[in-house]
Scaffold this active site. Structure first.
Site, PDB file in Angstrom:
ATOM      1  N   LYS A 155       0.552  -1.175  -0.080  1.00 21.09           N
ATOM      2  CA  LYS A 155       0.086  -0.017   0.011  1.00 21.09           C
ATOM      3  C   LYS A 155       0.705   1.157   0.397  1.00 21.09           C
ATOM      4  CE  LYS A 155      -4.197  -2.331   2.198  1.00 21.09           C
ATOM      5  NZ  LYS A 155      -5.063  -2.010   2.892  1.00 21.09           N
ATOM      6  N   ASP A 175       9.180  -5.883  -5.915  1.00 24.56           N
ATOM      7  CA  ASP A 175       8.649  -6.964  -4.661  1.00 24.56           C
ATOM      8  C   ASP A 175       8.725  -8.724  -6.016  1.00 24.56           C
ATOM      9  OD1 ASP A 175       6.075  -5.323  -2.956  1.00 24.56           O
ATOM     10  OD2 ASP A 175       6.316  -7.645  -3.853  1.00 24.56           O
ATOM     11  N   PRO A 208       9.022  -4.976   4.009  1.00 21.08           N
ATOM     12  CA  PRO A 208       9.222  -5.480   4.983  1.00 21.08           C
ATOM     13  C   PRO A 208      10.444  -6.129   5.562  1.00 21.08           C
ATOM     14  CG  PRO A 208       8.005  -7.658   4.038  1.00 21.08           C
ATOM     15  CD  PRO A 208       7.899  -6.013   2.665  1.00 21.08           C
ATOM     16  N   ARG A 236      12.520  -0.024   7.116  1.00 26.81           N
ATOM     17  CA  ARG A 236      12.770  -1.227   8.490  1.00 26.81           C
ATOM     18  C   ARG A 236      14.628  -0.452   8.808  1.00 26.81           C
ATOM     19  NH1 ARG A 236       8.560  -0.245  11.012  1.00 26.81           N
ATOM     20  NH2 ARG A 236       7.541  -1.956  11.730  1.00 26.81           N
ATOM     21  N   ASP A 260      14.080   7.421   8.040  1.00 28.89           N
ATOM     22  CA  ASP A 260      13.094   7.979   9.508  1.00 28.89           C
ATOM     23  C   ASP A 260      13.753   6.324  10.334  1.00 28.89           C
ATOM     24  OD1 ASP A 260      10.876   8.922   9.775  1.00 28.89           O
ATOM     25  OD2 ASP A 260       9.463   7.065   9.776  1.00 28.89           O
ATOM     26  N   GLU A 265      18.416   2.144  16.699  1.00 29.17           N
ATOM     27  CA  GLU A 265      17.479   2.542  17.110  1.00 29.17           C
ATOM     28  C   GLU A 265      16.345   3.275  18.211  1.00 29.17           C
ATOM     29  OE1 GLU A 265      13.019   2.767  14.718  1.00 29.17           O
ATOM     30  OE2 GLU A 265      14.422   3.008  13.657  1.00 29.17           O
ATOM     31  N   HIS A 297      11.306   7.594  13.304  1.00 30.87           N
ATOM     32  CA  HIS A 297      11.145   6.682  13.043  1.00 30.87           C
ATOM     33  C   HIS A 297       9.434   7.405  13.375  1.00 30.87           C
ATOM     34  CE1 HIS A 297       9.766   2.391  13.518  1.00 30.87           C
ATOM     35  NE2 HIS A 297       8.562   2.940  12.123  1.00 30.87           N
TER      36      HIS A 297
END
Length: 332
Positions: A155, A175, A208, A236, A260, A265, A297
């Site tokens: 998405k 993908d 992911p 991630r 980000d 982290e 993040h």
């Protein structure tokens, strides 16, 4: 009696959004500031549910403690679940998550990082506040006609591609499960990782974190990229080998990086460390580059996203205790 929730890693915005939404559910929620770990898992004793965020450490030892103390459900209020030992949880404790709270929020932050790095807005902002209106060193490039490589076309990736396509960029996508119908409709081409690395001016990560994608961006993959490539990561932290990224920034192989997320982290993000020395040498080195932007993040951090996170999390919990199918369950 209503189920009891032990809510870990609480910030003021979490408390406000969950308390407002909980008026519809009536759960008993006890808030804790620290993130869940083996050192504080005993705090969940007497609770039916633990509600956790991205920095929780839910390994086999923590799961043992939770199960022993009667916890029946782990409710992640985020999409990622790589911090939970799903094998240890199997057949012992259910795990649910919030798979898509606001893909637009993250996609828009991704674009903000791209534009800020490209047009050097962060540097211009600091200069003009000190009365320096020189344009020296602030030249950017038109994104129109350039090529963006999008790794991960769920998405969030789809929204990023649509935004960049509307700006006149060429889009390459990768993908494991390509959406060919979406690609044909939007003029997007799926390709191999090697071709994406080779031809992209900007590479943005939206996949992911799995065993296959850990350190996807490393010395070998960076060597295949264009000189001066821009790399954006709102996915991630461990998708990127940060040491290799730093070497590539020093060599100017990577021209810009917008991060980000960061692979270590949990020791820093979401907390104020402005009065202490950052003792993570890798993070400290990253922060010295004027062509790197690190945000904490925060890509998800919009009013709309927080409301959806609270709604979905509490509905997941309600469905569990109502014996309904758990549409957002994750399992090994």
């Amino acid at each position: 009696m209503k189920p009891k929730i032990a809510f870990f890693d609480t910030k003021s915005h979490d408390k406000a959004s969950f308390l407002e939404k909980n008026q519809q559910y009536g759960f008993e929620i006890k808030f804790y500031k620290s993130h869940l770990s083996k050192d504080n898992a005993i705090l969940a004793k007497g609770a039916d549910v633990v509600c956790i965020f991205v920095n929780a450490e839910v390994d086999a030892e923590v799961i043992d403690i939770l199960v022993e103390n009667g916890v029946k459900l782990i409710a992640l209020r985020c999409a990622g679940y790589n911090n939970v030992d799903l094998k240890a949880a199997k057949n012992r404790i259910k795990v649910v998550r919030v798979p898509a709270y606001s893909p637009h929020s993250i996609a828009e932050h991704t674009l903000a990082l791209m534009l800020t790095l490209n047009r050097k807005i962060h540097r211009a902002y600091n200069r003009t506040r000190e009365g320096n209106f020189s344009l020296e060193g602030l030249m950017g490039f038109e994104m129109k006609g350039k090529t963006a490589g999008i790794i991960g076309t769920g998405k969030i990736g789809k929204i990023v591609m649509q935004i960049l396509k509307s700006m006149g960029m060429n889009i390459l996508a990768y993908d494991l499960h390509p959406d060919t119908e979406f690609a044909e409709k939007n003029g997007i081409r799926y390709t191999t990782l090697d071709e994406l690395y080779r031809d992209s001016d900007i590479i943005s990560l939206h996949c992911p974190l799995t065993k296959e994608t850990e350190y996807l961006i490393n010395k070998d993959s960076i060597d295949k990229m264009k000189e001066g490539v821009m790399i954006i990561n709102t996915g991630r932290g461990k998708l990127i080998n940060t040491k290799d990224l730093i070497e590539a920034l020093k060599d100017k192989k990577v021209g810009y990086a917008g991060l980000d997320v960061y692979e270590e982290e949990s020791d820093y993000f979401y907390e104020d460390h402005s009065d202490v020395v950052i003792d993570d040498d890798i993070l400290a080195r990253l922060l010295t580059f004027n062509n790197v932007i690190v945000t904490s993040h925060q890509a998800f951090f919009t009013k709309e996203a927080l409301a959806e996170i609270a709604r979905t999390t509490l509905q997941n919990i309600q469905d569990f205790f109502d014996g309904k199918p758990l549409v957002n369950e994750v399992s090994a």
